[in-house]
Design an enzyme around this catalytic site. Structure first.
Site, PDB file in Angstrom:
ATOM      1  N   GLU A  62       0.813  -1.214   0.000  1.00  0.00           N
ATOM      2  CA  GLU A  62       0.000   0.000   0.000  1.00  0.00           C
ATOM      3  C   GLU A  62       0.851   1.270   0.000  1.00  0.00           C
ATOM      4  O   GLU A  62       0.568   2.222  -0.723  1.00  0.00           O
ATOM      5  CB  GLU A  62      -0.927  -0.004   1.230  1.00  0.00           C
ATOM      6  CG  GLU A  62      -1.691   1.282   1.466  1.00  0.00           C
ATOM      7  CD  GLU A  62      -2.776   1.520   0.432  1.00  0.00           C
ATOM      8  OE1 GLU A  62      -3.240   2.665   0.325  1.00  0.00           O
ATOM      9  OE2 GLU A  62      -3.146   0.563  -0.276  1.00  0.00           O
ATOM     10  N   ASP A  63       1.914   1.279   0.812  1.00  0.00           N
ATOM     11  CA  ASP A  63       2.627   2.531   1.075  1.00  0.00           C
ATOM     12  C   ASP A  63       4.036   2.603   0.495  1.00  0.00           C
ATOM     13  O   ASP A  63       4.727   3.607   0.701  1.00  0.00           O
ATOM     14  CB  ASP A  63       2.707   2.768   2.595  1.00  0.00           C
ATOM     15  CG  ASP A  63       1.329   2.949   3.213  1.00  0.00           C
ATOM     16  OD1 ASP A  63       0.459   3.523   2.534  1.00  0.00           O
ATOM     17  OD2 ASP A  63       1.119   2.515   4.355  1.00  0.00           O
TER      18      ASP A  63
END
Length: 773
Positions: A115-116
């Site tokens: 996600e990051d």
């Protein structure tokens, strides 16, 4: 402010945070303030935590995951200013307290990488295997869900959450640990984000942890959310609990020592510990029971941990023979475990100092499951099948999750599913039995209707009565713990009354009743539509067949014959459109007749309505293509004129009301004037001559003298002639006279006229006549 977990094993681990009672340090001046350099758990510390419960852990895997995640997150920072990598390390640390497998710990370290960071699912699969890759991807999808939004979106996101969990329950365990750490560091977030996260935690994640049997985690999540959402209440309750703790410290120690000594004298080695209830638990109890703090008698509870089940009951006997028990406060969750696998003996006694003492007696194994729920099962060690398959065999909590997922298919829309799931998450339970001894767990305040649907949907749909503990009881009775419930069914009942929806408390029953009601209404409309279509074809003298209509479905933009007929019944589709789809050269009879007929100079027909010449009204004994009409409870969606009704003997006409069915009016009704320009809504209808025992609605007005007993005499006349008063309204027109408007139920027109005749001969009645609405 609490910054660390109450999970038992977390207390013995080396922590990176400052001690809870560290002496205050003067803040540096703004000029000399240096950037904060938070300490993170080191790599070997995490490995040691895992090796403490799993000496054969895959150290290489954990080391790779640690280093990969640390490099992937790089210089990223959290809102607190800490390195972002501190978050996945803390999540992994929480999961080591639950003694989870290496793959789960590695996935926790990696759970934010896709996600990051620049990492991809393919990278994770290649370096750590597809099992860990699937866990990380599942968590990545969950991170995008917002469970505190408009209800429809919230419901859809909850669906996605539970669907992701059911594939591999370890996704839920990592998600709950992730949420717990985020709640511990909530103070660094903006106020709006803090409130949204706390609401989401209190509404969804904490109850879900409880349903999975993870009580310690649930209690901490509840408390952290409570502190954020209701800070004043939290401070007041916490202050009161602290003051009571200071006053009762010696008493608590005394009770622990006495319990331990009494059990040891009988040869039972037990670990006895006293603990006070958490602030949110106390506050919720005060709210639920509407009592003040001083009225609560069970602020403290004591856990008695013994070796096995036999010793649990032996300890219970020792306690009850030493101190008097409080009636109605004993519960045996060993013989009847809760749905989340919780097992324990609960009792309350009048202990030392005449204080009420609440006890929970359980074995060591039961204690593990009570504290850590599904994470306490031996799921992730060598075994047969995947962790999810093993869990489905061992855990009732997971069985509940499976049943909840099944509700996805039954709910007609996301909001229904959300309602069902929230009901299941929040309600305490009662345990009832079938006549054959099968245990059925239901929410408190459940009724035999809920019980019937818990047994099987078909049992609920056909339920007509119940027996509770062998005695006939209403279906609306509230069930109690230990009740034996027998459901009486009848095949004559094809669908449940729609009013049941307001009586039941389980989401399953409510969804099933709605579904059955929708099905029954659809069948009614489909039956009405078929009669309308067949009548049109009969009148037009053209052949109708289902096979030919099936071929015309694409032209009607419908997928089935039932869809077509239901649309006609609801007045969403004209019968003439159906005929035109089957026979493109079909011309509507009314249009052809009107074209050939010269227009009259003045109105004709009833009330001078010009367009009624092609409408046929059938008298009760007429035959032909008119649709037979029965009473309100007949097999067609029929209702009667709201301002006066209609009774057999009246000449009647049907008006199609979109979405409501047919409304029946007497031919003399003034209300028909508003449908003058809508001939497509008129239907030829006649009374069903075979129907003779059903009552029909009518309205009368009686002008009577304003004297004592006049209303009683009017009612007596109606009762003596077997009429039924449905509603009554009185209006004072003059000092000496009152107008009485009465809604009656009568068998036919002759019955109604007999009642009116008898009313007119009464001396106090000045006028009695029928109202035509």
């Amino acid at each position: 402010m609490r910054t660390r977990s109450d999970l038992p094993r977390m207390q013995s681990q080396a922590l990176t945070r400052a001690p809870l009672h560290a002496p205050p340090v003067p803040p540096p001046s703004p000029e000399k303030a240096a950037p904060r350099k938070p300490q993170m758990m080191r790599q070997y510390d995490l490995i040691e935590r895992v090796r403490a419960y799993n000496p054969n852990s895959d150290e290489a895997l954990l080391n790779r995951a640690y280093v990969y995640a640390m490099k992937a997150h790089g210089d990223q920072r959290r809102a607190s200013g800490d390195p972002y990598f501190s978050h996945p390390i803390e999540v992994a640390a929480i999961l080591t307290d639950l003694k989870l497998d290496d793959a789960t710990i590695a996935a926790a370290l990696l759970h934010d990488t896709i996600e990051d960071t620049d990492a991809t699912r393919a990278d994770i699969d290649q370096l750590f295997g597809k099992d860990i890759g699937a866990l990380v991807e599942g968590l990545t999808k969950l991170k995008k869900l917002d469970l505190v939004t408009k209800e429809a979106k919230q419901a859809e996101n909850l669906r996605k959450l539970l669907l992701a969990i059911v594939d591999d329950v370890r996704v839920l365990l990592i998600k709950l640990a992730d949420r717990l750490h985020n709640m511990r560091t909530l103070e660094y977030m903006p106020p709006a984000s803090r409130r949204r996260t706390a609401e989401e935690t209190l509404e969804i994640y904490a109850p879900l942890a409880g349903r999975m049997g993870m009580h310690e985690m649930r209690e901490e999540l509840d408390d952290l959310a409570f502190r954020e959402l209701y800070p004043d209440a939290y401070q007041v309750v916490t202050a009161r609990l602290d003051s009571i703790a200071a006053l009762n410290a010696q008493l608590i120690s005394e009770i622990e020592q006495q319990l331990t000594r009494k059990l040891a004298e009988r040869g039972i080695t037990a670990a006895v510990s006293g603990r006070r209830k958490r602030a949110y638990s106390v506050w919720r109890k005060m709210e639920r029971k509407g009592v003040g703090f001083e009225q609560l008698s069970d602020i403290y509870g004591f856990r008695v941990i013994v070796g096995n089940v036999t010793e649990c009951y032996q300890a219970l006997g020792i306690v009850h023979t030493t101190w008097p028990m409080v009636p109605t406060r004993f519960k045996d969750y060993i013989s009847t475990p809760k749905a989340n696998d919780y097992r324990s003996l609960h009792t309350t006694v009048i202990g030392p100092g005449k204080q009420r003492v609440e006890l929970q007696i359980r074995s060591k194994e039961m204690h593990q499951i009570a504290e850590y729920g599904i994470a306490a099962h031996a799921l992730y060690k060598d075994g047969v099948g995947t962790p999810t398959e093993m869990l489905s065999r061992e855990s009732s909590a997971y069985a509940w999750l499976r049943r909840t997922i099944e509700a996805l298919a039954e709910a007609s829309n996301p909001e229904e599913f959300l309602e069902h799931t929230k009901l299941e998450l929040f309600h305490d339970q009662v345990f009832c039995f079938t006549p054959k001894g099968k245990l059925i767990a239901l929410p408190r305040k459940a009724t035999p209707i809920d019980f019937a649907y818990a047994v099987h949907t078909d049992v609920g749909n056909t339920a007509v009565g119940s027996k509770i503990n062998g005695k006939i009881a209403p279906l609306t009775s509230e069930l109690m713990n230990g009740d034996e419930v027998e459901i009486l069914t009848s095949k004559a009942q094809l669908s449940p009354p729609s009013a049941w929806e307001a009586l039941v408390v389980t989401g399953k029953a409510r969804a099933a009743i709605r579904r059955a009601t929708r099905t029954a209404v659809r069948e009614q409309y489909a039956g009405l539509g078929r009669r309308i279509v067949e009548r049109l074809f009969q009148r037009a003298k053209i052949a109708y067949s289902d096979e030919k209509l099936t071929g015309a479905l694409p032209r009607l933009a419908r997928s089935s014959l039932e869809d077509v007929m239901a649309a006609v019944g609801r007045s969403e589709l004209k019968a003439s459109d159906v005929a035109r789809a089957m026979y493109p050269d079909y011309k509507e009879e009314r249009a052809a007749a009107n074209a050939a007929r010269p227009k009259p100079e003045t109105g004709s027909g009833w009330f001078g309505l010009r367009k009624l010449t092609s409408v046929k009204f059938k008298v009760p004994d007429a035959t032909g293509p008119a649709i037979p009409i029965r009473g309100i409870n007949g097999d067609l969606p029929v209702r009667f004129a709201p301002e006066g009704g209609a009774v057999p003997g009246d000449r009647i006409v049907g008006i199609i009301s979109p979405g409501e069915g047919i409304t029946i009016y007497p031919i003399q009704s003034p209300a028909l004037a508003e449908f003058e320009d809508k001939p497509e809504r008129w239907l030829d209808v006649r009374w069903d001559a075979e129907e003779s025992v059903r009552r029909f609605p009518a309205r009368i007005t009686v002008q009577s003298a304003n004297e004592p007993g006049s209303l009683a005499q009017i009612a007596q006349v109606i009762a003596e002639h077997d009429g039924n008063i449905d509603n009554i309204a009185m209006t004072r027109r003059a000092p000496d006279f009152t107008d009485v408007l009465i809604d009656l139920e009568v068998y036919d027109l002759k019955h109604l006229n007999d009642i009116l005749s008898q009313l007119r001969v009464k001396p106090m009645v000045a006028k009695a006549e029928r109202v035509n609405g």
